[in-house]
Motif scaffolding. Structure first.
Motif, PDB file in Angstrom:
ATOM      1  N   ASP A 100     -12.160  72.489 -75.816  1.00  0.00           N
ATOM      2  CA  ASP A 100     -10.972  73.140 -75.262  1.00  0.00           C
ATOM      3  C   ASP A 100     -11.217  74.648 -75.181  1.00  0.00           C
ATOM      4  O   ASP A 100     -11.760  75.246 -76.108  1.00  0.00           O
ATOM      5  CB  ASP A 100      -9.746  72.878 -76.143  1.00  0.00           C
ATOM      6  N   SER A 101     -10.820  75.232 -74.062  1.00  0.00           N
ATOM      7  CA  SER A 101     -10.984  76.667 -73.848  1.00  0.00           C
ATOM      8  C   SER A 101      -9.806  77.183 -73.048  1.00  0.00           C
ATOM      9  O   SER A 101      -9.240  76.477 -72.226  1.00  0.00           O
ATOM     10  CB  SER A 101     -12.266  76.959 -73.062  1.00  0.00           C
ATOM     11  N   GLU A 102      -9.464  78.448 -73.300  1.00  0.00           N
ATOM     12  CA  GLU A 102      -8.399  79.081 -72.523  1.00  0.00           C
ATOM     13  C   GLU A 102      -8.659  80.571 -72.429  1.00  0.00           C
ATOM     14  O   GLU A 102      -8.965  81.220 -73.423  1.00  0.00           O
ATOM     15  CB  GLU A 102      -7.035  78.838 -73.151  1.00  0.00           C
ATOM     16  N   VAL A 103      -8.551  81.098 -71.203  1.00  0.00           N
ATOM     17  CA  VAL A 103      -8.754  82.519 -70.960  1.00  0.00           C
ATOM     18  C   VAL A 103      -7.575  83.036 -70.159  1.00  0.00           C
ATOM     19  O   VAL A 103      -7.148  82.422 -69.192  1.00  0.00           O
ATOM     20  CB  VAL A 103     -10.067  82.764 -70.180  1.00  0.00           C
ATOM     21  N   THR A 104      -7.058  84.176 -70.597  1.00  0.00           N
ATOM     22  CA  THR A 104      -6.023  84.889 -69.849  1.00  0.00           C
ATOM     23  C   THR A 104      -6.657  86.151 -69.304  1.00  0.00           C
ATOM     24  O   THR A 104      -7.151  86.986 -70.071  1.00  0.00           O
ATOM     25  CB  THR A 104      -4.831  85.237 -70.766  1.00  0.00           C
ATOM     26  N   LEU A 105      -6.665  86.274 -67.986  1.00  0.00           N
ATOM     27  CA  LEU A 105      -7.232  87.453 -67.330  1.00  0.00           C
ATOM     28  C   LEU A 105      -6.118  88.458 -67.090  1.00  0.00           C
ATOM     29  O   LEU A 105      -5.130  88.157 -66.416  1.00  0.00           O
ATOM     30  CB  LEU A 105      -7.897  87.057 -66.012  1.00  0.00           C
ATOM     31  N   GLN A 106      -6.268  89.641 -67.667  1.00  0.00           N
ATOM     32  CA  GLN A 106      -5.231  90.666 -67.620  1.00  0.00           C
ATOM     33  C   GLN A 106      -5.071  91.230 -66.215  1.00  0.00           C
ATOM     34  O   GLN A 106      -6.048  91.387 -65.489  1.00  0.00           O
ATOM     35  CB  GLN A 106      -5.561  91.794 -68.596  1.00  0.00           C
ATOM     36  N   SER A 107      -3.850  91.535 -65.848  1.00  0.00           N
ATOM     37  CA  SER A 107      -3.592  92.092 -64.516  1.00  0.00           C
ATOM     38  C   SER A 107      -4.226  93.473 -64.392  1.00  0.00           C
ATOM     39  O   SER A 107      -4.248  94.259 -65.338  1.00  0.00           O
ATOM     40  CB  SER A 107      -2.088  92.177 -64.260  1.00  0.00           C
ATOM     41  N   GLY A 108      -4.787  93.737 -63.241  1.00  0.00           N
ATOM     42  CA  GLY A 108      -5.413  95.022 -62.968  1.00  0.00           C
ATOM     43  C   GLY A 108      -6.900  95.061 -63.221  1.00  0.00           C
ATOM     44  O   GLY A 108      -7.655  95.589 -62.432  1.00  0.00           O
ATOM     45  N   SER A 109      -7.357  94.474 -64.325  1.00  0.00           N
ATOM     46  CA  SER A 109      -8.776  94.568 -64.681  1.00  0.00           C
ATOM     47  C   SER A 109      -9.481  93.213 -64.727  1.00  0.00           C
ATOM     48  O   SER A 109     -10.698  93.161 -64.692  1.00  0.00           O
ATOM     49  CB  SER A 109      -8.925  95.224 -66.050  1.00  0.00           C
ATOM     50  N   ALA A 110      -8.739  92.146 -64.842  1.00  0.00           N
ATOM     51  CA  ALA A 110      -9.272  90.786 -65.022  1.00  0.00           C
ATOM     52  C   ALA A 110     -10.045  90.657 -66.321  1.00  0.00           C
ATOM     53  O   ALA A 110     -10.814  89.728 -66.507  1.00  0.00           O
ATOM     54  CB  ALA A 110     -10.128  90.344 -63.841  1.00  0.00           C
ATOM     55  N   SER A 111      -9.848  91.606 -67.218  1.00  0.00           N
ATOM     56  CA  SER A 111     -10.509  91.547 -68.509  1.00  0.00           C
ATOM     57  C   SER A 111      -9.842  90.471 -69.362  1.00  0.00           C
ATOM     58  O   SER A 111      -8.623  90.444 -69.497  1.00  0.00           O
ATOM     59  CB  SER A 111     -10.407  92.896 -69.216  1.00  0.00           C
ATOM     60  N   PRO A 112     -10.632  89.549 -69.933  1.00  0.00           N
ATOM     61  CA  PRO A 112     -10.038  88.517 -70.779  1.00  0.00           C
ATOM     62  C   PRO A 112      -9.557  89.090 -72.106  1.00  0.00           C
ATOM     63  O   PRO A 112     -10.059  90.103 -72.579  1.00  0.00           O
ATOM     64  CB  PRO A 112     -11.179  87.529 -70.998  1.00  0.00           C
TER      65      PRO A 112
END
Length: 147
Positions: A100-112
């Protein structure tokens, strides 16, 4: 008794050899099809991950990518041309989600928000495929390891 012609056993042996020769390409095609199925599913994952990155950078909207091993599903949540899109992709044999994996990409930078790895196993080629999400950028590195 006439010695011309073939016996029943000789005819059966010839049919057996012809049958084996006819089945061999069919088996090869099936293995090729399995490899292509796994490859196409990995390409789909890569493309949808790129869309999620694009959404975070261009659309300025937070995106999520989630892999669930128990249901063998990938979930993508991103924005495209102002429309919120939720996609569910079922991973089929011979490819398997390992964890199981989950990544949230931040708005503006796509930095996880966290360092995460998406792990797959391709049963057709006996390989382990890992996509490592780099912190501080939107890059993903692919590692393939033959088992």
């Amino acid at each position: 008794m006439n010695d011309e012609g073939f016996t029943l056993w000789e005819c059966l042996c010839v049919l057996l050899v012809i049958s084996i020769l006819a089945i061999m390409p069919i088996l090869k095609i099936e293995k090729w099809r399995e490899k292509q199925t796994a490859a196409s599913q990995l390409i789909l994952f890569e493309r949808l991950y790129e869309r999620s990155q694009h959404s975070a950078v261009v659309e300025q909207e937070q995106s999520k990518v989630k892999a669930i091993s128990s249901s063998q599903c990938l979930f993508f949540s991103y924005t495209f041309k102002g429309e919120k899109i939720e996609e569910k992709i079922e991973i089929n044999r011979p490819l398997y989600i390992q964890k199981d994996s989950e990544v949230t990409l931040q708005s503006g930078s796509a930095s996880p928000s966290v360092l995460e790895t998406f792990e797959f196993y391709d049963d057709s080629t006996q390989t382990s495929i890992r996509y490592v999400v780099q912190l501080g950028s939107s890059k993903v590195f692919k590692y393939v390891e033959k088992k």
